[in-house]
Design a protein around this motif. Structure first.
Motif, PDB file in Angstrom:
ATOM      1  N   PRO A 201       5.371  -2.389  13.107  1.00 57.25           N
ATOM      2  CA  PRO A 201       5.988  -3.716  12.975  1.00 57.25           C
ATOM      3  C   PRO A 201       4.999  -4.868  12.885  1.00 57.25           C
ATOM      4  O   PRO A 201       5.212  -5.817  12.129  1.00 57.25           O
ATOM      5  N   LEU A 202       3.904  -4.807  13.654  1.00 61.32           N
ATOM      6  CA  LEU A 202       2.926  -5.888  13.660  1.00 61.32           C
ATOM      7  C   LEU A 202       2.384  -6.182  12.262  1.00 61.32           C
ATOM      8  O   LEU A 202       2.102  -7.334  11.918  1.00 61.32           O
ATOM      9  N   LYS A 203       2.239  -5.142  11.444  1.00 62.76           N
ATOM     10  CA  LYS A 203       1.640  -5.308  10.114  1.00 62.76           C
ATOM     11  C   LYS A 203       2.619  -5.875   9.088  1.00 62.76           C
ATOM     12  O   LYS A 203       2.214  -6.240   7.984  1.00 62.76           O
ATOM     13  N   GLN A 204       3.905  -5.908   9.418  1.00 59.77           N
ATOM     14  CA  GLN A 204       4.931  -6.531   8.573  1.00 59.77           C
ATOM     15  C   GLN A 204       4.924  -6.006   7.140  1.00 59.77           C
ATOM     16  O   GLN A 204       4.990  -6.766   6.176  1.00 59.77           O
ATOM     17  N   SER A 205       4.873  -4.693   6.991  1.00 62.89           N
ATOM     18  CA  SER A 205       4.878  -4.107   5.652  1.00 62.89           C
ATOM     19  C   SER A 205       6.192  -4.348   4.927  1.00 62.89           C
ATOM     20  O   SER A 205       6.249  -4.276   3.698  1.00 62.89           O
ATOM     21  N   ASP A 206       7.268  -4.631   5.684  1.00 65.02           N
ATOM     22  CA  ASP A 206       8.533  -4.965   5.029  1.00 65.02           C
ATOM     23  C   ASP A 206       8.404  -6.250   4.222  1.00 65.02           C
ATOM     24  O   ASP A 206       9.014  -6.390   3.159  1.00 65.02           O
ATOM     25  N   LEU A 207       7.562  -7.188   4.685  1.00 64.54           N
ATOM     26  CA  LEU A 207       7.323  -8.407   3.918  1.00 64.54           C
ATOM     27  C   LEU A 207       6.579  -8.102   2.625  1.00 64.54           C
ATOM     28  O   LEU A 207       6.811  -8.754   1.599  1.00 64.54           O
ATOM     29  N   PHE A 208       5.684  -7.129   2.662  1.00 65.03           N
ATOM     30  CA  PHE A 208       4.992  -6.700   1.442  1.00 65.03           C
ATOM     31  C   PHE A 208       6.004  -6.278   0.389  1.00 65.03           C
ATOM     32  O   PHE A 208       5.919  -6.694  -0.776  1.00 65.03           O
ATOM     33  N   ILE A 209       6.974  -5.478   0.804  1.00 64.61           N
ATOM     34  CA  ILE A 209       7.997  -5.011  -0.136  1.00 64.61           C
ATOM     35  C   ILE A 209       8.861  -6.165  -0.630  1.00 64.61           C
ATOM     36  O   ILE A 209       9.179  -6.265  -1.827  1.00 64.61           O
ATOM     37  N   PRO A 273       0.041  -8.904   4.980  1.00 69.93           N
ATOM     38  CA  PRO A 273       1.100  -9.719   5.591  1.00 69.93           C
ATOM     39  C   PRO A 273       1.195  -9.623   7.110  1.00 69.93           C
ATOM     40  O   PRO A 273       2.194 -10.037   7.696  1.00 69.93           O
ATOM     41  N   SER A 274       0.173  -9.078   7.775  1.00 65.85           N
ATOM     42  CA  SER A 274       0.210  -8.911   9.227  1.00 65.85           C
ATOM     43  C   SER A 274       0.465 -10.241   9.928  1.00 65.85           C
ATOM     44  O   SER A 274      -0.052 -11.287   9.521  1.00 65.85           O
ATOM     45  N   SER A 275       1.254 -10.183  11.013  1.00 62.18           N
ATOM     46  CA  SER A 275       1.590 -11.399  11.760  1.00 62.18           C
ATOM     47  C   SER A 275       0.484 -11.811  12.720  1.00 62.18           C
ATOM     48  O   SER A 275       0.456 -12.955  13.192  1.00 62.18           O
TER      49      SER A 275
END
Length: 351
Positions: A201-209, A273-275
Motif C-alpha cells: 500500500p505505501l508504494k501506491q501502485s494503484d495510482l500508477f494504474i 507514486p509512493s506516498s
C-alpha cells in the motif's frame, strides 16, 4: 604476533541469502561491494537479524554474513535474539580489531549495535533509511542516540526526524548509483513508462494504474511496465482489468536487479507514486538509465536534472503526457555515486 585485520560490523534486519539474491536491499548490497572495492584491507562482517530465514554463517562475495533467523518475532523470542546477537558481537570483539558498527535503520539493529558499541567504546552510526524517521518509531525515545551518531539518507529524512523526534541527524549521506551495473546497455525505448518496487500500500501502485488509464485517453497505445511483487498484486490485476488496460500494462513480478535496470533503460519515463520515501535508489538508477523521473516525494533540497516533483495524480498524469509528447533526448544523469556514499561513511569511522 599476527596483526588483526580492521573489521567493520554491519547490523541489518536482513541481507541477501546468497550471491544470486539481488533483490534483497540492493542499495545496501551496492554499498558493501563499494566498500570492499575501495578498502581492500578492511574486513566486513554482516549480521542479519531477521532474514535469511535460517541460522547460518556464509560468504557473500568474500564478505562474512551471519544470519540469526529472527523472523520479526516479538516477546521472549525477541529478547533471546538480542542476547544471542550480543554474544556473537562480544565473540567478534575478542577475535577481531573492530573499528566500529554501522546499523541500518533506527530500530532493533541500532539498539543492539549501539549498546554493544557503547559497552566497548567503539564508534557506532545509525543510517536512517525511511520510515524509521516517522513519529511512530519508539526507538529514538528509548535509545537516545546522539545527533553525531545519526546519518540521514536524505535531506527530507533529516528534517523529518528532527520534526518528529527533536534531534537533527548530523550527517546526510544519500544513496548512489553503481554505474558498473549498467555495463550491458539496452538500445531503443520501446516502453513509455515503467515503475518498480514492492507491491504494498505505501508504494501506491494503484495510482500508477490510474495514471496510465488517464493517459490512455489521450495516448491510446501507451505501453507501461510495473516491476515487482507483493500482497497488492491480485488487487492490481483486478484494477488493470477494470480499466481495460490488459494491452497497456505488463506486470513482470519480481525480477533480478539486473533485469529491472534493463526495463529502466528501455523506458522513457519512470513513475514513482509512493506516498512516503526516504530516498528510493530506483529513482536515481532510473535517471542514470536515461529516464525522466516523476515522483511526489523530493528527497534532497537541491533540484536534480530530469527529476520532476508533482503534487497529485492529475499533475503526474499531465507531466507524463507532456514529456511523452516532447521527444526529449535520452540523457544519463548521475547525481550521486555509490563510491562517494561508501567513502563518506568510512570517513565517519576515520578509516
Amino acid at each position: 604476533m599476527k596483526t588483526k585485520q580492521p573489521t567493520l560490523i554491519i547490523c541489518t534486519p536482513g541481507f541477501a541469502e546468497d550471491e544470486a539474491d539481488s533483490t534483497c536491499l540492493p542499495m545496501q548490497q551496492a554499498l558493501i561491494k563499494s566498500i570492499q572495492f575501495n578498502y581492500p584491507g578492511l574486513n566486513i562482517i554482516i549480521l542479519g537479524f531477521q532474514y535469511p530465514y535460517c541460522k547460518k554463517r556464509y560468504q557473500w562475495f568474500g564478505t562474512t554474513v551471519i544470519s540469526f533467523n529472527g523472523q520479526n518475532r516479538g516477546g521472549i523470542t525477541k529478547l533471546s535474539l538480542r542476547r544471542k546477537i550480543h554474544a556473537v558481537l562480544q565473540e567478534l570483539h575478542s577475535s577481531h580489531k573492530i573499528i566500529g558498527v554501522l546499523s541500518f535503520w533506527y530500530g532493533e539493529c541500532a539498539w543492539v549495535g549501539k549498546k554493544f558499541a557503547d559497552q566497548n567504546r567503539l564508534k557506532h552510526f545509525c543510517w536512517l533509511l525511511g520510515q524509521d524517521a516517522k513519529k511512530e518509531n519508539r526507538y529514538p525515545g528509548k535509545l537516545h542516540a546522539a545527533p553525531s551518531e545519526l546519518i540521514a539518507l536524505s535531506d527530507f529524512l533529516q528534517q523529518e526526524f528532527e520534526k518528529n523526534h527533536e534531534v537533527r541527524p548530523a550527517h546526510v549521506i544519500p544513496p548512489g548509483v553503481d554505474i558498473k551495473e549498467f555495463n550491458n546497455p539496452v538500445s531503443g525505448n520501446d516502453v513509455d513508462i515503467v515503475a518498480a518496487g514492492s507491491l504494498i500500500p505505501l508504494k501506491q501502485s494503484d495510482l500508477f494504474i490510474q495514471v496510465i488509464a488517464a493517459i490512455k485517453k489521450q495516448l491510446p497505445d501507451i505501453k507501461a511496465v510495473l516491476v515487482g511483487d507483493g500482497p497488492e498484486r491480485k488487487k492490481l490485476q483486478v484494477l488493470i482489468a477494470d480499466y481495460g488496460l490488459q494491452q497497456n500494462i505488463m506486470l513482470t513480478g519480481e525480477l533480478p536487479h539486473s533485469e529491472t535496470l534493463q526495463w529502466m533503460q528501455r523506458a522513457k519515463i519512470f513513475l514513482h507514486p509512493s506516498s512516503y520515501e526516504g530516498f528510493g535508489l530506483v529513482m536515481i538508477e532510473a535517471l542514470y538509465a536515461g529516464c525522466e523521473v516523476i515522483s511526489f516525494c523530493k528527497p534532497m533540497n537541491q533540484d536534480i536534472n530530469h527529476w520532476h516533483i508533482v503534487q497529485d495524480p492529475f499533475e503526474m498524469q499531465q507531466k507524463s503526457i507532456e514529456l511523452l509528447q516532447s521527444n526529449l533526448p535520452q540523457e544519463r544523469v548521475c547525481p550521486f555515486n555509490i563510491d562517494d556514499s561508501a567513502k563518506k561513511i568510512m570517513g565517519l569511522f576515520n578509516y
